[in-house]
Write an enzyme that holds these catalytic residues in place. Structure first.
Site, mmCIF file in Angstrom:
data_model
loop_
_atom_site.group_PDB
_atom_site.id
_atom_site.type_symbol
_atom_site.label_atom_id
_atom_site.label_comp_id
_atom_site.label_asym_id
_atom_site.label_seq_id
_atom_site.Cartn_x
_atom_site.Cartn_y
_atom_site.Cartn_z
ATOM 1 N N CYS A 56 -5.712 -6.625 5.115
ATOM 2 C CA CYS A 56 -6.896 -6.662 5.983
ATOM 3 C C CYS A 56 -7.990 -7.525 5.394
ATOM 4 O O CYS A 56 -8.941 -7.891 6.085
ATOM 5 C CB CYS A 56 -7.462 -5.266 6.190
ATOM 6 N N VAL A 68 16.035 -6.166 -0.827
ATOM 7 C CA VAL A 68 17.031 -5.153 -0.501
ATOM 8 C C VAL A 68 17.811 -5.672 0.693
ATOM 9 O O VAL A 68 17.221 -6.096 1.689
ATOM 10 C CB VAL A 68 16.371 -3.799 -0.220
ATOM 11 N N ALA A 71 0.800 -1.230 0.000
ATOM 12 C CA ALA A 71 0.000 0.000 0.000
ATOM 13 C C ALA A 71 0.834 1.281 0.000
ATOM 14 O O ALA A 71 0.695 2.118 -0.899
ATOM 15 C CB ALA A 71 -0.960 -0.013 1.182
ATOM 16 N N ALA A 72 1.692 1.463 1.007
ATOM 17 C CA ALA A 72 2.400 2.741 1.128
ATOM 18 C C ALA A 72 3.336 2.954 -0.058
ATOM 19 O O ALA A 72 3.341 4.017 -0.691
ATOM 20 C CB ALA A 72 3.184 2.788 2.444
#
Lengths: 470, 470
Positions: free
Chosen positions: B48, B85, B14-15
């Protein structure tokens, strides 16, 4: 100990009896005598519940009564039913009353230390041929509800079960659309007539159009832009059709849902201050302006509109209860105020939920405001969650400041009460930019990850920025 | 024209992807190169939503995916899946990455002009014997969901239809109770274990008790005040029971619902500033504190708590999306901030709705606040309207000032989202006294004439006045 003071309440519904009850909570009978005068035979009932009684959702009308006359009397409130007040004498500190059936000679004066005017509102009843014919009904009081229900049952009993039942509702505001639902639930084919361009003039026309389309899918025909000219009567002088300038609509029954006006004839005669709508004007403690010992609340007053800076008439039980609470607290020796409204209202027609708060475009313009608008379509739940239903949110924000001015919502289950977020934001004077960051409850069964109100706020904030460039 | 800058995003949910999408909206590919690195194989999905997929409300997991890798790539975002990463070099303006399967020698450095850390959170997994056994499941990623679902189906297929199905959920927070519902819907007998005194430690114990009672009526047993000591394994090393200090609970399946912690190992190694929970600390523009070119958002950050004045870790998709929007706007040359949270959360177990916002009693105490509380029971609709269901509202208000500090709600349909009223009031710093006059939507299908939140506010305001006397 000083002699007890006397509080006289005119009107035995929400505002009046809340005031009486709250004053009694704070002051015992030895300190404060409370006399409540009610023209009809019922107290503290839910006017807003009447459509659901007619529609069959509520089967026992007693359920609509929050507190009976007997319950009030048990709390040492001297409640007098069927008692009409015929005059106010503010300078003399008294009112004139008549017990029904006693004739003019039975009138007498009653003095007060505190007077509470809670005379409510009366339904608009246009002066048209046939308007008083049997079969034409208002829906303001318990007696109205009882009469309508009896007429419906008589009509239904007198006809074959498969014979078409037809009803016309005059007025497509809240009461009109709620009554349309009630009649549809009873198996009537319903036509709603209104003068305006779209139903629900409590919404802007673009949102009203959504309501009209949804109502059509429910089998409710809405004819707008039309003026009723007469009620046609037939056998026994009974209503049989409603005539407009262009057409005639047959009806077994006619329901008037044209809204209400403040019932302030006595107040006007007594020279008390009234606003543009005819509602009494009060200060924030609900004291009639310029009067120390007269209070007013409920459907007979005008209240500050916190968004437009004007006063307006809003007939709603929730306000009436708050007014009564404030008045009773103040008369009882406490301190409370009613700061005003932002204009929230919510309603439903079958599964369609309709809500608004703040100003419509026209109201904003009339208040001298310049604004931007944003309309979005989203869903009540996460799109993938069962029962996610489309909802439209329209948001109006002031140019330059970005202050929220109003929100309108049309959707399904879960849509209507979302207007409360905007109602609180209006009370707080929030900008739409600030609203974009509101921490609203999120979980898939309750909301998309961006709540529809936030989606609208984002779009409105972008419009404010765009307009700011000019 | 200057050479394109490079924005590197770590984390494809999401972010991260909101930041990428919003930056792309504002800057074309020629101006800004966007590289997004995702360790797994999915992007932009609803964590969610996983319980509802498991429970069968959502049948196609693709519905949980807001935007696929392909859709991101079509918008000129260079998305690389299965790419991990392994180090950050803030001073060098570069990160080290490895494509999965390529081995350590396949690692290489990638420079950035803007780095967005959106590494999310990892589920708490206590270090207990048997915790990694087959049959023990987390529910944080799409892959977790897929593995759990496969295991459930295998279990259900291998047994007689009428054989008892048993599941143990460890942790009675949001994820735990939502998973309990999902498993009940699949026909499991569910036991939920938690260390705390009551389920839902996101509520005060008195409200948590209401949740426990309601869950029991749904056939979900909650065992609280107990510590899990091991997962017992049986045939093939598979989990067969959960052991606590006092007892053993047989289980065909074990689900871990113990909450999450910020995934900030790389940030810690790189010396970036972390808060008490281990979440990254940012400024209001979501820039990592003390860094010009590093941003962070979503489940890996701490954010200001506007009520307590601290920062806290709140893992919720709705915040992650807002953070991403803010970061993308700022990198894209616009201006936006995320002011903080008030701590709103809403959840449901079957038809029970659970919500909270602001501070619990313990949190208020820890913030140095003195307060009063008020708990009321009311109904979601007018008492006489069909479907009116009881709901409990607890309100916490500061002494002296009367400022609202928090609200908790436990009820049925229509209860949960009412918390939004309190969330907005908290954002605006309203007092409970002022809340009593809020103009909330009223009509019988939507609310009693006094909305339950207003009833709680009235009681809380009375408590504030009472406490003010001391």
């Amino acid at each position: 100990m000083a002699a007890a003071q006397r509080m006289v309440v005119i009107g035995g519904n929400a505002a009046g009896m809340s005031a009486a009850s709250q004053a009694r909570r704070l002051r015992r009978a030895g300190e404060l005598e409370i006399v409540a005068l009610e023209r009809g035979g019922h107290t503290s009932y839910s006017t807003c519940g009447i459509p659901y009684w007619i529609g069959g959702d509520v089967t026992d009308p007693d359920d609509l009564i929050a507190r009976t006359p007997r319950q009030h009397r048990e709390r040492d409130i001297d409640l007098r039913l069927h008692t009409e007040v015929t005059a106010l004498d503010p300078d003399g500190g008294r009112i004139r009353l008549r017990e029904r059936g006693s004739g003019a000679t039975g009138e007498r004066w009653l003095g007060y230390d505190h007077l509470v005017i809670a005379t409510g509102a009366r339904p608009v009843r246009p002066d048209l041929p046939g308007i008083d014919a049997p079969g034409v009904h208002g829906v303001q009081s318990m007696d109205d509800g009882r009469a309508l229900l009896a007429d419906l049952e008589r009509n239904e009993a007198s006809r074959a079960a498969d014979a078409p039942r037809r009803a016309v509702v005059v007025g497509a505001g809240y009461i009109g659309v709620e009554m349309a639902e009630a009649l549809v639930r009873r198996g009537y084919r319903v036509t709603v007539l209104d003068r305006a361009e779209q139903p629900m003039t409590t919404l802007d026309p673009d949102m009203g159009r959504l309501v009209r389309e949804a109502m059509r899918r429910m089998g409710i025909e809405t004819v707008t832009g039309t003026t009723v000219t007469a009620v046609r009567t037939g056998e026994g002088g009974r209503a049989r059709a409603v005539a407009t300038e262009d057409a005639e609509y047959e009806a077994d029954l006619v329901v008037l849902g044209l809204g209400v006006r403040p019932e302030t004839g006595l107040a006007r005669e007594a020279g008390l201050p009234l606003g543009e709508s005819g509602g009494l004007l009060t200060d924030l403690a609900m004291r009639v302006r310029g009067r120390e010992d007269i209070w007013a609340g409920g459907d007979c007053v005008e209240v500050p509109d916190l968004v437009s800076g004007r006063t307006r008439h809003v007939a709603l039980g929730t306000h009436a209860n708050k007014h009564g609470q404030v008045i009773g607290t103040n008369i009882g020796g406490g301190y409370a105020t009613f700061p005003g409204v932002v204009g929230t209202a919510v309603s439903k027609v079958c599964d369609l939920e309709i809500a608004r708060t703040g100003l419509l475009e026209g109201q904003a313009r009339a208040a001298g405001l310049r604004f931007v608008t944003a309309t979005v379509e989203s869903t009540s739940r996460a799109g993938y969650y069962p029962g996610a239903a489309p909802m439209h949110v329209k948001m109006i924000a002031e140019r330059r400041t970005g202050r929220l001015l109003g929100v309108q919502i049309v959707g399904r289950e879960g849509a209507g009460k979302r207007v409360d977020v905007a109602a609180v934001a209006l009370s707080a004077g929030m900008t739409v930019e600030r609203m974009t960051a509101l921490d609203l409850g999120y979980a898939p069964p309750f909301s998309p990850v961006w709540d529809p109100v936030l989606v609208a706020a984002r779009k409105a904030a972008a419009e404010v920025r765009r307009a700011g460039a000019h």
